[in-house]
Design a protein around this motif. Structure first.
Motif, PDB file in Angstrom:
ATOM      1  N   VAL A   1       0.846  -1.189   0.000  1.00 47.62           N
ATOM      2  CA  VAL A   1       0.000   0.000   0.000  1.00 47.62           C
ATOM      3  C   VAL A   1       0.884   1.242   0.000  1.00 47.62           C
ATOM      4  CG1 VAL A   1      -1.837   1.210   1.206  1.00 47.62           C
ATOM      5  CG2 VAL A   1      -1.749  -1.289   1.270  1.00 47.62           C
ATOM      6  N   GLN A   2       0.667   2.121  -0.966  1.00 46.31           N
ATOM      7  CA  GLN A   2       1.471   3.336  -1.088  1.00 46.31           C
ATOM      8  C   GLN A   2       0.563   4.551  -1.268  1.00 46.31           C
ATOM      9  OE1 GLN A   2       4.070   2.065  -4.394  1.00 46.31           O
ATOM     10  NE2 GLN A   2       5.745   1.996  -2.924  1.00 46.31           N
ATOM     11  N   PRO A   3       0.016   5.065  -0.158  1.00 46.67           N
ATOM     12  CA  PRO A   3      -0.812   6.273  -0.271  1.00 46.67           C
ATOM     13  C   PRO A   3       0.040   7.498  -0.561  1.00 46.67           C
ATOM     14  CG  PRO A   3      -0.457   5.722   2.024  1.00 46.67           C
ATOM     15  CD  PRO A   3       0.151   4.596   1.223  1.00 46.67           C
ATOM     16  N   PHE A   4      -0.623   8.576  -0.942  1.00 50.41           N
ATOM     17  CA  PHE A   4       0.059   9.862  -1.073  1.00 50.41           C
ATOM     18  C   PHE A   4       0.227  10.408   0.342  1.00 50.41           C
ATOM     19  CE2 PHE A   4      -2.356   9.253  -5.026  1.00 50.41           C
ATOM     20  CZ  PHE A   4      -1.291   9.272  -5.939  1.00 50.41           C
ATOM     21  N   ALA A   5       1.404  10.166   0.909  1.00 53.83           N
ATOM     22  CA  ALA A   5       1.607  10.345   2.347  1.00 53.83           C
ATOM     23  C   ALA A   5       1.386  11.771   2.821  1.00 53.83           C
ATOM     24  CB  ALA A   5       3.008   9.877   2.727  1.00 53.83           C
ATOM     25  N   ALA A   6       1.697  12.749   1.987  1.00 53.88           N
ATOM     26  CA  ALA A   6       1.584  14.148   2.398  1.00 53.88           C
ATOM     27  C   ALA A   6       0.151  14.667   2.322  1.00 53.88           C
ATOM     28  CB  ALA A   6       2.500  15.023   1.544  1.00 53.88           C
ATOM     29  N   GLN A   7      -0.736  13.895   1.711  1.00 52.83           N
ATOM     30  CA  GLN A   7      -2.123  14.323   1.569  1.00 52.83           C
ATOM     31  C   GLN A   7      -2.981  13.695   2.661  1.00 52.83           C
ATOM     32  OE1 GLN A   7      -3.165  13.226  -2.492  1.00 52.83           O
ATOM     33  NE2 GLN A   7      -2.633  15.269  -3.206  1.00 52.83           N
ATOM     34  N   THR A   8      -4.144  14.279   2.881  1.00 46.99           N
ATOM     35  CA  THR A   8      -5.072  13.730   3.864  1.00 46.99           C
ATOM     36  C   THR A   8      -5.760  12.496   3.300  1.00 46.99           C
ATOM     37  OG1 THR A   8      -6.950  15.017   3.064  1.00 46.99           O
ATOM     38  CG2 THR A   8      -5.545  16.044   4.756  1.00 46.99           C
ATOM     39  N   VAL A   9      -6.436  11.776   4.185  1.00 49.71           N
ATOM     40  CA  VAL A   9      -7.232  10.621   3.771  1.00 49.71           C
ATOM     41  C   VAL A   9      -8.273  11.045   2.742  1.00 49.71           C
ATOM     42  CG1 VAL A   9      -8.967   8.973   4.587  1.00 49.71           C
ATOM     43  CG2 VAL A   9      -6.861   9.337   5.902  1.00 49.71           C
ATOM     44  N   ARG A  10      -8.930  12.164   3.007  1.00 49.49           N
ATOM     45  CA  ARG A  10      -9.957  12.675   2.089  1.00 49.49           C
ATOM     46  C   ARG A  10      -9.364  12.925   0.692  1.00 49.49           C
ATOM     47  NH1 ARG A  10     -14.260  15.766   3.969  1.00 49.49           N
ATOM     48  NH2 ARG A  10     -13.009  16.202   5.845  1.00 49.49           N
ATOM     49  N   GLU A  11      -8.203  13.563   0.649  1.00 45.37           N
ATOM     50  CA  GLU A  11      -7.583  13.886  -0.632  1.00 45.37           C
ATOM     51  C   GLU A  11      -7.123  12.624  -1.365  1.00 45.37           C
ATOM     52  OE1 GLU A  11      -5.781  18.293   0.540  1.00 45.37           O
ATOM     53  OE2 GLU A  11      -4.688  16.459   1.066  1.00 45.37           O
ATOM     54  N   ASN A  12      -6.645  11.637  -0.619  1.00 42.26           N
ATOM     55  CA  ASN A  12      -6.240  10.374  -1.240  1.00 42.26           C
ATOM     56  C   ASN A  12      -7.423   9.683  -1.904  1.00 42.26           C
ATOM     57  OD1 ASN A  12      -3.395   8.800  -0.710  1.00 42.26           O
ATOM     58  ND2 ASN A  12      -3.666  10.510   0.705  1.00 42.26           N
ATOM     59  N   ILE A  13      -8.548   9.629  -1.216  1.00 42.65           N
ATOM     60  CA  ILE A  13      -9.728   8.974  -1.785  1.00 42.65           C
ATOM     61  C   ILE A  13     -10.238   9.746  -2.994  1.00 42.65           C
ATOM     62  CG2 ILE A  13     -12.071   8.144  -1.336  1.00 42.65           C
ATOM     63  CD1 ILE A  13     -11.284   7.948   1.636  1.00 42.65           C
ATOM     64  N   ALA A  14     -10.144  11.066  -2.926  1.00 44.31           N
ATOM     65  CA  ALA A  14     -10.609  11.905  -4.035  1.00 44.31           C
ATOM     66  C   ALA A  14      -9.834  11.632  -5.318  1.00 44.31           C
ATOM     67  CB  ALA A  14     -10.501  13.379  -3.658  1.00 44.31           C
ATOM     68  N   VAL A  15      -8.589  11.168  -5.197  1.00 45.05           N
ATOM     69  CA  VAL A  15      -7.814  10.816  -6.394  1.00 45.05           C
ATOM     70  C   VAL A  15      -8.578   9.771  -7.228  1.00 45.05           C
ATOM     71  CG1 VAL A  15      -5.714   9.694  -7.222  1.00 45.05           C
ATOM     72  CG2 VAL A  15      -5.578  11.396  -5.395  1.00 45.05           C
TER      73      VAL A  15
ATOM     74  N   PRO B   1     -14.025   8.942  10.450  1.00 46.41           N
ATOM     75  CA  PRO B   1     -13.429   9.735  11.533  1.00 46.41           C
ATOM     76  C   PRO B   1     -11.999  10.202  11.243  1.00 46.41           C
ATOM     77  CG  PRO B   1     -14.430   7.713  12.380  1.00 46.41           C
ATOM     78  CD  PRO B   1     -14.355   7.568  10.900  1.00 46.41           C
ATOM     79  N   GLN B   2     -11.380   9.653  10.188  1.00 54.89           N
ATOM     80  CA  GLN B   2      -9.980   9.976   9.910  1.00 54.89           C
ATOM     81  C   GLN B   2      -9.800  10.740   8.602  1.00 54.89           C
ATOM     82  OE1 GLN B   2      -7.134   6.828  11.309  1.00 54.89           O
ATOM     83  NE2 GLN B   2      -8.909   5.497  10.988  1.00 54.89           N
ATOM     84  N   LEU B   3     -10.855  11.344   8.106  1.00 54.89           N
ATOM     85  CA  LEU B   3     -10.806  11.999   6.799  1.00 54.89           C
ATOM     86  C   LEU B   3      -9.753  13.096   6.714  1.00 54.89           C
ATOM     87  CD1 LEU B   3     -14.577  12.168   5.814  1.00 54.89           C
ATOM     88  CD2 LEU B   3     -12.734  11.343   4.337  1.00 54.89           C
ATOM     89  N   ASP B   4      -9.533  13.817   7.808  1.00 54.77           N
ATOM     90  CA  ASP B   4      -8.612  14.944   7.756  1.00 54.77           C
ATOM     91  C   ASP B   4      -7.222  14.599   8.294  1.00 54.77           C
ATOM     92  OD1 ASP B   4     -10.480  16.793   6.635  1.00 54.77           O
ATOM     93  OD2 ASP B   4     -11.461  16.862   8.590  1.00 54.77           O
ATOM     94  N   LYS B   5      -6.989  13.324   8.558  1.00 45.48           N
ATOM     95  CA  LYS B   5      -5.683  12.875   9.032  1.00 45.48           C
ATOM     96  C   LYS B   5      -4.741  12.695   7.850  1.00 45.48           C
ATOM     97  CE  LYS B   5      -5.369   9.779  12.316  1.00 45.48           C
ATOM     98  NZ  LYS B   5      -5.366   8.503  13.068  1.00 45.48           N
ATOM     99  N   PRO B   6      -3.469  13.067   7.984  1.00 41.08           N
ATOM    100  CA  PRO B   6      -2.515  12.766   6.913  1.00 41.08           C
ATOM    101  C   PRO B   6      -2.412  11.256   6.701  1.00 41.08           C
ATOM    102  CG  PRO B   6      -1.593  14.354   8.467  1.00 41.08           C
ATOM    103  CD  PRO B   6      -2.855  13.845   9.083  1.00 41.08           C
ATOM    104  N   ALA B   7      -2.359  10.830   5.464  1.00 41.08           N
ATOM    105  CA  ALA B   7      -2.286   9.401   5.171  1.00 41.08           C
ATOM    106  C   ALA B   7      -1.061   8.763   5.816  1.00 41.08           C
ATOM    107  CB  ALA B   7      -2.272   9.174   3.662  1.00 41.08           C
ATOM    108  N   ALA B   8       0.013   9.532   5.976  1.00 44.86           N
ATOM    109  CA  ALA B   8       1.238   9.005   6.577  1.00 44.86           C
ATOM    110  C   ALA B   8       1.028   8.585   8.029  1.00 44.86           C
ATOM    111  CB  ALA B   8       2.344  10.051   6.495  1.00 44.86           C
TER     112      ALA B   8
END
Length: 252
Positions: free
Chosen positions: A92-106, A133-140
């Motif tokens: 799993v390699q999320p966009f670590a600098a982005q939030t959970v919300r922004e990652n899903i939006a991709v 509950p974790q939408l605004d947390k950084p993916a990292a």
């Protein structure tokens, strides 16, 4: 969950070699729309290679892949995604600098070019996988389990007809597995066809309607989970007698 006899995914005689190694050989299978199937087998059996062929990351040397009634053999992954196929990856390699919300939006941007609409869709998908509950947390900052859910959410945001899950339970502890299994079940119950690669056999027994078993690149068995886990070839090549006995007791 509605089941039809029409296959959404069909493989005929698929094979690929790397150098002198036949990684996948003469694999044929048909996955009906509206079902949840599993692809199991030992490490190195060719399961992830087969997913790469199905999703377009690899072109097979032989055979054909049909998705939703069309021959897609070797078609580029982004075209398959636009047609309704999504996959997750073992690592799993999320966009670590982005939030959970922004990652899903991709993922949502595949069908929703506007940022506001994609972010709104991300919120809806996060609810489906337990990440709201974790939408605004950084993916990292996510745990392994959280990253697995994020990978699943990003794939779901593409609005797939077919979802290929590559070891979505790998690396999770028993409690995390128990919490993830209903998430996968709800996705299938919502009408998404699912094909999963999985080593957690208890989860396969609970989730899958049909199982295909790969060993050394070839299909050695297929059928309902309870029948496959009693197959002597599967026990010899993959499960071992101890695991087979425990699964039989669980299913009794």
């Amino acid at each position: 969950m509605a089941t039809t006899t029409s296959p959404i995914l069909s493989l005929q005689g698929v094979g690929i070699a790397f150098g002198g190694l036949q990684a996948v050989q003469d694999v044929s299978l048909a996955l009906p729309a509206g079902t949840l199937g599993a692809l199991i087998g030992p490490n190195g059996a060719g399961k992830t290679t087969l997913f790469a062929i199905v999703s377009g990351f690899l072109r097979p040397d032989t055979g054909t892949v049909q998705f939703d009634g069309q021959d897609i053999t070797g078609r580029a992954p982004h075209l398959n995604a636009r047609a309704g196929m999504a996959r997750t990856f073992q690592i799993v390699q999320p966009f670590a600098a982005q939030t959970v919300r922004e990652n899903i939006a991709v993922g949502a941007h595949l069908h929703l070019p506007g940022r506001a609409a994609a972010l709104a869709e991300a919120e809806r998908v996060a609810e489906r996988v337990g990440l709201a509950p974790q939408l605004d947390k950084p993916a990292a900052d996510l745990t392994v389990a959280g990253r697995k859910r994020l990978e699943l959410a990003r794939a779901l945001a593409t609005r797939p007809k077919l979802l290929l899950l590559d070891e979505v339970l790998a690396g999770l502890n028993p409690q995390e597995i128990a919490e993830m299994v209903p998430v996968v079940r709800r996705i299938a119950d919502d009408g998404v066809t699912v094909l999963m690669i999985e080593h957690v056999m208890q989860a396969v027994m609970h989730l899958a309607e049909h199982v295909w078993v790969l060993a050394q690149g070839a299909l050695i068995a297929e059928g309902p989970p309870a029948a496959v886990t009693r197959d002597a070839r599967v026990i010899e090549a993959y499960l071992g007698h101890g695991t087979a006995t425990r699964l039989a007791e669980m299913n009794a």
